[in-house]
Design a protein around this motif. Structure first.
Motif: not given
Length: 118
Positions: A50-59, A61-67
């Motif tokens: 449950g994550a997608r890119g936002n142009g800067t990070y993979q996010i 679906l709950s809103g947390g950022e992957l690093t």
């Protein structure tokens, strides 16, 4: 907890499948532990998460950022565009090597993987 579907579908359809079952794509607390469990118990190779890119990070679906500190399989972290989706790799010993997250670029609608809902 998660539910595993061996459905081989794209990320968009995988999310729809989870939602039809009252869930969403899975966001693991410990990606490496989940990958090891899947590798030990099933023969599949990749699962949508449950994550997608936002142009800067993979996010998530709950809103947390992957690093970059997450257990990335390789340099696929660079795939963070809006059409980039996240999967977990569960074969060939990769979970035990510590790298399990795999970002696909521009393949949310074309690449077909199995599904983890949670």
């Amino acid at each position: 907890r998660f539910v595993r579907f061996s459905q081989n579908m794209n990320w968009i359809n995988a999310r729809a499948l989870c939602r039809r079952n009252g869930l969403d794509l899975y966001e693991p607390y410990n990606s490496t532990a989940i990958a090891i469990y899947l590798d030990d118990n099933f023969s599949d190779s990749f699962y949508w998460l449950g994550a997608r890119g936002n142009g800067t990070y993979q996010i998530w679906l709950s809103g947390g950022e992957l690093t970059r500190d997450e257990p990335w399989y390789s340099t696929y972290y660079q795939y963070v565009g809006a059409n980039s989706c996240l999967a977990i790799i569960t074969h060939s010993g990769y979970p035990r090597r510590g790298g399990v997250l795999f970002g696909y670029t521009n393949q949310c609608t074309t690449r077909k993987e199995d599904v983890l809902c949670g």
